[in-house]
Design a protein around this motif. Structure first.
Motif, mmCIF file in Angstrom:
data_model
loop_
_atom_site.group_PDB
_atom_site.id
_atom_site.type_symbol
_atom_site.label_atom_id
_atom_site.label_comp_id
_atom_site.label_asym_id
_atom_site.label_seq_id
_atom_site.Cartn_x
_atom_site.Cartn_y
_atom_site.Cartn_z
ATOM 1 N N PHE A 16 0.853 -1.193 0.000
ATOM 2 C CA PHE A 16 0.000 0.000 0.000
ATOM 3 C C PHE A 16 0.886 1.239 0.000
ATOM 4 O O PHE A 16 2.091 1.175 0.270
ATOM 5 C CB PHE A 16 -0.957 0.002 1.193
ATOM 6 C CG PHE A 16 -0.309 0.238 2.539
ATOM 7 C CD1 PHE A 16 -0.165 1.517 3.055
ATOM 8 C CD2 PHE A 16 0.148 -0.836 3.299
ATOM 9 C CE1 PHE A 16 0.419 1.735 4.298
ATOM 10 C CE2 PHE A 16 0.732 -0.638 4.538
ATOM 11 C CZ PHE A 16 0.872 0.654 5.036
ATOM 12 N N ARG A 17 0.279 2.370 -0.301
ATOM 13 C CA ARG A 17 0.975 3.648 -0.270
ATOM 14 C C ARG A 17 0.058 4.674 0.371
ATOM 15 O O ARG A 17 -1.137 4.750 0.056
ATOM 16 C CB ARG A 17 1.342 4.096 -1.691
ATOM 17 C CG ARG A 17 2.142 5.400 -1.756
ATOM 18 C CD ARG A 17 2.469 5.843 -3.178
ATOM 19 N NE ARG A 17 1.272 6.103 -3.940
ATOM 20 C CZ ARG A 17 0.804 5.308 -4.907
ATOM 21 N NH1 ARG A 17 1.465 4.204 -5.222
ATOM 22 N NH2 ARG A 17 -0.304 5.601 -5.546
ATOM 23 N N SER A 18 0.604 5.483 1.275
ATOM 24 C CA SER A 18 -0.203 6.508 1.941
ATOM 25 C C SER A 18 0.260 7.895 1.520
ATOM 26 O O SER A 18 1.384 8.094 1.063
ATOM 27 C CB SER A 18 -0.105 6.364 3.463
ATOM 28 O OG SER A 18 1.229 6.568 3.887
ATOM 29 N N SER A 19 -0.635 8.850 1.666
ATOM 30 C CA SER A 19 -0.310 10.248 1.386
ATOM 31 C C SER A 19 -1.001 11.116 2.435
ATOM 32 O O SER A 19 -2.002 10.723 3.031
ATOM 33 C CB SER A 19 -0.752 10.645 -0.018
ATOM 34 O OG SER A 19 -2.148 10.484 -0.173
ATOM 35 N N VAL A 20 -0.448 12.296 2.651
ATOM 36 C CA VAL A 20 -0.970 13.214 3.665
ATOM 37 C C VAL A 20 -1.288 14.541 3.018
ATOM 38 O O VAL A 20 -0.466 15.106 2.286
ATOM 39 C CB VAL A 20 0.051 13.423 4.809
ATOM 40 C CG1 VAL A 20 -0.500 14.411 5.835
ATOM 41 C CG2 VAL A 20 0.405 12.096 5.466
ATOM 42 N N GLN A 21 -2.487 15.057 3.288
ATOM 43 C CA GLN A 21 -2.889 16.376 2.812
ATOM 44 C C GLN A 21 -3.134 17.280 4.017
ATOM 45 O O GLN A 21 -3.942 16.959 4.892
ATOM 46 C CB GLN A 21 -4.154 16.280 1.966
ATOM 47 C CG GLN A 21 -4.630 17.622 1.428
ATOM 48 C CD GLN A 21 -5.934 17.518 0.660
ATOM 49 O OE1 GLN A 21 -6.532 16.451 0.597
ATOM 50 N NE2 GLN A 21 -6.376 18.615 0.082
ATOM 51 N N ILE A 23 -5.466 11.729 5.756
ATOM 52 C CA ILE A 23 -4.624 10.589 5.411
ATOM 53 C C ILE A 23 -5.350 9.750 4.364
ATOM 54 O O ILE A 23 -6.498 9.335 4.576
ATOM 55 C CB ILE A 23 -4.334 9.702 6.643
ATOM 56 C CG1 ILE A 23 -3.906 10.550 7.854
ATOM 57 C CG2 ILE A 23 -3.297 8.635 6.295
ATOM 58 C CD1 ILE A 23 -2.627 11.282 7.668
ATOM 59 N N MET A 24 -4.709 9.521 3.232
ATOM 60 C CA MET A 24 -5.284 8.675 2.173
ATOM 61 C C MET A 24 -4.368 7.470 1.976
ATOM 62 O O MET A 24 -3.139 7.623 1.888
ATOM 63 C CB MET A 24 -5.413 9.462 0.871
ATOM 64 C CG MET A 24 -6.088 8.680 -0.253
ATOM 65 S SD MET A 24 -7.864 8.471 -0.005
ATOM 66 C CE MET A 24 -8.450 10.124 -0.402
ATOM 67 N N VAL A 25 -4.965 6.278 1.923
ATOM 68 C CA VAL A 25 -4.200 5.040 1.772
ATOM 69 C C VAL A 25 -4.739 4.277 0.571
ATOM 70 O O VAL A 25 -5.944 4.001 0.490
ATOM 71 C CB VAL A 25 -4.299 4.165 3.046
ATOM 72 C CG1 VAL A 25 -3.479 2.887 2.874
ATOM 73 C CG2 VAL A 25 -3.826 4.942 4.275
#
Length: 469
Positions: free
Chosen positions: A366-371, A380-382
Motif C-alpha cells: 500500500f501507499r499513503s499520502s498526507v494532505q 490521510i489517504m491510503v
C-alpha cells in the motif's frame, strides 16, 4: 507471405505437422477432418487419462496411452492438456504443450517432474503492451530484472508464467522484442490473446488471430499442474482496432464443456482471459453455467490497466494491473497501482497470492499520502491496490487504536500529480489521465503520529508509521 508458406519455410513437415523451434504444431490442411491416432508416453511408460484436443473435439488416452481423435475441418492445432506430474516443456521460454515429438507420428513424449507439482507457483503478467522501442527497452531493462531477481529467491523449477494479453500494442514487429524478453525469464510462459494482439481481417486472411497463432499457437486451450486445472480463453469479439467487445465464442464454450468433463470437480479451476469476465463479457452466464459444480474458481484477467478483485461466492476474479503502468509513461497505473505482476502459490487445492511491484520488495502492499488541512488537521489517504473484502485497513492515532479507515472511491493523489491534465505526462502519451478507484481509504485527524496497519486475507500484516508534526 501467407501463413502456410511461412510455416513451410520456417519448419519441417513431419507426421502431418509442421514442426519448428516454435512451441506448437500446426495441422497440415490435408489432415483436417480426418481421424488420427497417437500415443502418450513418458520414459516408455504409458500415460492413461491424458486429454488431447484440436480445440473442437476431445480425446482421452487409454491404459496403453493410446488415443483416437476426430479432427475438425477447421482445426489448426493439436494440443495436449499437460497432465499433472509431468514437466511443462519450454521452447525459448514459452510453454510447449502443443508440440509433438519428432517421431513422425502424433505421439507425445513427456517427462515426470522431479518434485510433487501439487505444490507449484505461477506469475500473472497483465498488459506488457509494447508499441515502440522505448516501451520494449523499459520492459527489458526494468520489468525483466525485477522478475528475474524475484525468482532467484524462489523455487524457480516450480514456476510457470501466464501472460494475460495485450503483449504488444497493434505492432506485430514488436512480437520479436516481446518474445526475446519473456524468453530470458527462463520459466515456461503460457499466452492469452488480447485485443491489441489481434489484427484487421483481409480477404486473404479472415482470421483476426492469425499472427498470434503463428507465434504462440491456439488462442484457447488447457493444462494441468497438481490439483489445479488451467484454462486459457479468448474473450475478444473483434472487428477492428477500435471496435470489439467482450464475448466468448460458441466454439470455445462447446470445447470447454467437453474439456471440463475430464476434470475432477474438487480441483481448483483457474481461468485466464484478457477482458474481465464479471463485468465485461456479454455471454458470461453461459460460461458460468459450464462451471457449476466446481468448488473453487479463480479468474485471471487484465485489459483495464487497473487492479481490482471481484468475489462472487466461490468465483474470485483477479483483474491485474499492468507491467506497463500507464502505458510506459510512469511508475504507476492510472488507479495508483504500481507497475507489477501477480504471484500465486498453489498448494494442493489451497491458493494464496500477492501483488509484486516493480522495484519494490513483496511487502510493499500500500501507499499513503498526507494532505494538510486547516486547524491543524491532516487528511490521510491510503491506496491498498490488491484489496478485497477479506482485507482489513486499520489505523492508530498517537498509539491509540481507531478501528478501520473509511473506504472511498476517488483518485489516487500520485496518479493525479503524474497524469492529470493535457500537459501530463510531460514526455509522451499526454492523453493518459488518472482513473477512479475504490481501493482507497481515508481519515482526518489532528494526531501527531499515525500508524497504518493493513492485513491481507491470509493474515499478513503491512505497516507504516507517519509523523505528522
Amino acid at each position: 507471405m501467407n501463413r502456410r508458406s511461412f510455416l513451410k519455410s520456417s519448419g519441417l513437415l513431419i507426421g502431418g505437422l509442421y514442426l519448428s523451434g516454435k512451441a506448437f504444431a500446426v495441422i497440415s490442411p490435408q489432415d483436417r477432418g480426418k481421424l488420427i491416432k497417437g500415443r502418450i508416453r513418458a520414459h516408455r511408460r504409458n500415460i492413461a487419462h491424458a486429454v488431447v484436443s484440436d480445440g473442437y473435439n476431445v480425446a482421452v488416452s487409454d491404459r496403453r496411452g493410446r488415443y483416437t481423435l476426430q479432427l475438425h475441418n477447421n482445426a489448426k492445432h493439436i494440443f495436449l492438456s499437460n497432465p499433472s506430474g509431468y514437466n511443462v516443456k519450454s521452447v525459448n521460454g514459452f510453454a510447449a504443450i502443443y508440440r509433438l515429438s519428432n517421431s513422425g507420428s502424433y505421439n507425445f513424449e513427456l517427462e515426470k517432474t522431479n518434485y510433487n507439482d501439487d505444490h507449484h507457483y505461477f506469475l500473472a503478467l497483465g498488459d506488457p503492451q509494447i508499441r515502440d522501442k522505448e516501451d520494449a527497452r523499459q520492459f527489458r531493462e526494468e520489468s525483466l530484472p525485477d522478475i528475474a531477481q524475484f525468482l532467484t529467491s524462489m523455487p524457480q523449477e516450480r514456476f510457470h508464467g501466464i501472460s494475460l494479453g495485450d503483449s504488444i500494442w497493434d505492432k506485430p514487429k514488436l512480437w520479436q522484442d516481446y518474445k526475446e524478453t519473456i524468453g530470458k525469464v527462463d520459466i515456461p510462459f503460457f499466452q492469452t490473446i488480447g485485443n491489441h494482439d489481434k489484427q484487421e481481417v483481409t480477404a486473404d486472411e479472415p482470421d483476426d488471430a492469425a499472427l498470434f497463432k503463428e507465434f504462440f499457437g491456439p488462442t484457447y486451450y488447457s493444462f494441468n499442474r497438481g490439483k489445479a486445472h488451467y484454462v486459457i480463453l479468448d474473450t475478444i469479439r473483434y472487428t477492428n482496432i477500435k471496435k470489439y467487445d467482450g464475448h466468448i465464442s460458441t466454439e470455445q464454450l462447446s470445447w470447454l464443456e467437453k474439456n471440463l468433463q475430464h476434470v475432477p470437480k474438487n480441483h481448483v479451476l483457474i481461468i485466464s482471459v484478457h477482458i474481465p469476465i464479471y463485468n465485461s463479457i456479454k455471454n458470461r452466464d453461459e460460461l458460468y453455467a459450464l462451471l457449476e459444480g466446481f468448488q473453487q474458481i479463480h479468474v485471471l484477467s487484465g485489459h483495464t490497466h487497473r487492479n481490482a478483485n471481484h468475489v462472487n461466492g466461490h468465483i474470485y476474479e483477479h483483474t491485474h494491473a499492468t507491467l506497463c503502468g500507464a502505458w510506459w509513461t510512469g511508475p504507476i497505473c492510472t488507479d495508483g497501482t504500481p507497475r507489477g505482476y501477480g504471484v500465486f502459490e498453489v498448494n494442493g487445492t489451497s491458493l494464496s497470492w500477492f501483488y509484486k511491484s516493480i522495484g519494490k520488495d513483496r511487502h510493499y502492499q500500500f501507499r499513503s499520502s498526507v494532505q494538510k488541512l486547516s486547524g491543524g488537521m491532516n487528511r490521510i489517504m491510503v491506496n491498498v491496490w490488491n484489496y478485497d473484502p477479506a482485507w482489513k485497513v486499520n489505523w492508530f492515532a498517537d498509539g491509540i487504536a481507531q478501528g478501520e479507515l473509511e473506504q472511498t472511491k476517488g483518485f489516487d493523489e500520485l496518479a493525479v500529480a503524474l497524469y492529470k491534465g493535457k500537459e501530463l505526462p510531460k514526455e509522451r502519451r499526454g492523453w493518459v489521465e488518472p482513473g477512479r478507484t475504490d481501493h482507497l481509504f481515508y481519515t482526518q485527524t489532528d494526531a501527531k503520529t499515525v500508524k497504518i496497519v493493513v492485513t491481507d486475507r491470509f493474515g499478513n500484516e503491512y505497516t507504516e508509521d507517519i509523523q505528522l508534526t
